[in-house]
Design a protein around this motif. Structure first.
Motif, short mmCIF file in Angstrom:
data_model
loop_
_atom_site.label_atom_id
_atom_site.label_comp_id
_atom_site.label_asym_id
_atom_site.label_seq_id
_atom_site.Cartn_x
_atom_site.Cartn_y
_atom_site.Cartn_z
N TRP A 13 -4.57 -2.93 10.05
CA TRP A 13 -5.33 -4.06 9.52
C TRP A 13 -4.91 -4.38 8.09
N GLU A 14 -4.74 -3.34 7.27
CA GLU A 14 -4.33 -3.56 5.88
C GLU A 14 -2.95 -4.22 5.82
N THR A 15 -2.05 -3.77 6.68
CA THR A 15 -0.72 -4.36 6.70
C THR A 15 -0.78 -5.84 7.10
N ARG A 16 -1.57 -6.13 8.16
CA ARG A 16 -1.70 -7.53 8.58
C ARG A 16 -2.34 -8.37 7.47
N HIS A 17 -3.34 -7.80 6.77
CA HIS A 17 -4.01 -8.53 5.70
C HIS A 17 -3.03 -8.86 4.57
N ARG A 18 -2.20 -7.89 4.19
CA ARG A 18 -1.21 -8.12 3.14
C ARG A 18 -0.21 -9.18 3.58
N ASN A 19 0.24 -9.08 4.83
CA ASN A 19 1.21 -10.05 5.32
C ASN A 19 0.62 -11.47 5.35
N GLU A 20 -0.65 -11.57 5.80
CA GLU A 20 -1.29 -12.88 5.84
C GLU A 20 -1.48 -13.45 4.43
N ALA A 21 -1.89 -12.60 3.46
CA ALA A 21 -2.07 -13.05 2.09
C ALA A 21 -0.75 -13.53 1.49
N ALA A 22 0.32 -12.77 1.76
CA ALA A 22 1.63 -13.17 1.26
C ALA A 22 2.07 -14.50 1.87
N ALA A 23 1.80 -14.66 3.18
CA ALA A 23 2.16 -15.92 3.84
C ALA A 23 1.37 -17.09 3.26
N ASP A 24 0.07 -16.86 3.02
CA ASP A 24 -0.76 -17.93 2.42
C ASP A 24 -0.25 -18.29 1.03
N SER A 25 0.14 -17.28 0.25
CA SER A 25 0.64 -17.53 -1.10
C SER A 25 1.93 -18.34 -1.07
N ARG A 26 2.81 -17.98 -0.12
CA ARG A 26 4.06 -18.72 -0.01
C ARG A 26 3.81 -20.16 0.42
N THR A 27 2.85 -20.34 1.34
CA THR A 27 2.52 -21.70 1.79
C THR A 27 1.95 -22.54 0.66
N ALA A 28 1.04 -21.94 -0.16
CA ALA A 28 0.44 -22.65 -1.28
C ALA A 28 1.50 -23.02 -2.32
N ALA A 29 2.39 -22.08 -2.60
CA ALA A 29 3.44 -22.35 -3.59
C ALA A 29 4.35 -23.47 -3.09
N ALA A 30 4.67 -23.43 -1.81
CA ALA A 30 5.52 -24.49 -1.26
C ALA A 30 4.81 -25.84 -1.32
N GLY A 31 3.49 -25.83 -1.09
CA GLY A 31 2.72 -27.07 -1.17
C GLY A 31 2.68 -27.63 -2.57
N ARG A 32 2.47 -26.73 -3.53
CA ARG A 32 2.45 -27.19 -4.92
C ARG A 32 3.80 -27.76 -5.33
N ALA A 33 4.85 -27.08 -4.92
CA ALA A 33 6.20 -27.57 -5.27
C ALA A 33 6.46 -28.94 -4.64
#
Length: 352
Positions: A297-317
């Motif tokens: 669960w912790e691994t999936r949570h970290r992966n999902e958070a990282a994916a959300d961060s990358r998506t947000a950064a791409a959106g801002r860019a």
């Protein structure tokens, strides 16, 4: 040679032809009521020709199994153990690999006793069944106290009455032997009566205490006269050597009821211990799975958070890029409008 039997009978205008070829039976019924004699003969000849041209099917008979492999004339104890662990000689009921590092494969009837039984017969069926029985689930089990087990077997072999097994050792080994003997008698498809008899005779000759175990068997539990005869031999030996029923330790025989209760209590305690161990293993397994699930669960949570961060950064860019493009387009339009106004102003001035 093919044997043909023909029967020409007429039933309500029908001609029935029966042609037997070895074990294959071919019956042809021709509706020939309206045919002439010549046509009937032609049909008969054609039917016979077709039946003879068809190859005869093989005779239906029970499949003959290939003869079993011949066992070696003699085997050492180590060789017997090694062969008993193979599929070829040990069969499908053999004990599997140890599941823990502290386990060993322990025998109810000793490997050395079965090696002696193997080498003291010329009957190949008995030899094969001894190899099949040796490390099968009927005679072997996974044990964690191999040293204690070995000490118990040595005590049973000791012919000195003063240095025999303790009461606990005697009862435990007696239970093991009774289980193995019962299995020999129960699995009739795997072990023949002659194999059981031969092993019992070998066992009772190993030591007075082993003889006592055989003498103590209930004859009513066995239907084979040959097995009952071995029990009688062991009892006769007990009487001749003055052992009586002194339980192999030079002590007076216990009251059967008391002994049965003691054995039942020991079995219950062992069962309770086994259950406790099983519960402990179950809890350990559940804890392991819980830890693994939490880590997952912790691994999936970290992966999902990282994916959300990358998506947000791409959106801002992307948004920044669109704003910059809009500003540039606005500036271009403003510059073009200004140039157009200046051009019109010059043209008007020139005309004036």
């Amino acid at each position: 040679a093919n044997v043909g039997t023909f029967r020409d009978t007429r039933h309500h205008g029908h001609l029935e032809l029966v042609h037997d070829i070895t074990t294959a039976h071919i019956t042809v019924i021709a509706h020939m009521a309206s045919l002439s004699a010549e046509e009937e003969e032609l049909h008969l000849a054609l039917a016979l020709s077709a039946s003879e041209a068809t190859p005869s099917p093989p005779a239906v008979q029970a499949a003959v199994a290939p003869p079993p492999p011949a066992p070696p004339a003699t085997l050492s104890g180590a060789q017997l153990r090694q062969r008993s662990q193979t599929q070829k000689w040990g069969g499908t009921r053999r004990v599997g690999p140890n599941t823990r590092s502290d386990q060993n494969k322990c025998h109810r009837i000793e490997n050395s006793t079965l090696a002696k039984a193997y080498n003291s017969t010329t009957d190949e069926d008995i030899k094969r069944e001894i190899m099949r029985f040796n490390l099968s689930k009927d005679n072997a089990f996974h044990g964690a106290n191999n040293k204690e087990h070995t000490a118990m077997e040595r005590a049973f072999r000791n012919r000195n009455q003063d240095k025999g097994p303790t009461a606990t050792q005697y009862d435990r080994k007696a239970d093991m032997l009774l289980t193995a003997i019962s299995n020999l008698c129960h699995y009739k498809d795997d072990y023949s009566t002659k194999t059981c008899v031969h092993i019992l005779k070998t066992l009772k000759d190993e030591s007075p205490r082993y003889n006592e175990i055989v003498a103590g068997l209930k004859k009513s539990s066995f239907s084979a006269p040959a097995i009952k005869a071995v029990i009688d031999e062991a009892r006769q030996s007990e009487q001749e050597h003055g052992h009586g029923h002194a339980n192999g330790r030079g002590q007076a025989a216990e009251d059967p009821t008391v002994k049965a209760k003691a054995k039942a209590a020991a079995a219950a305690a062992q069962e309770m211990e086994d259950r406790s161990y099983a519960v402990a293993l179950d809890l350990q397994e559940k804890e392991r799975r819980s830890v693994a699930a939490k880590k997952g669960w912790e691994t999936r949570h970290r992966n999902e958070a990282a994916a959300d961060s990358r998506t947000a950064a791409a959106g801002r860019a992307s948004a920044s890029s669109r704003v910059a493009e809009a500003e540039a387009a606005s500036r271009r339009r403003s510059d073009a409008a200004m140039k157009g106004w200046e051009t019109r102003h010059r043209n008007q001035t020139t005309v004036a």
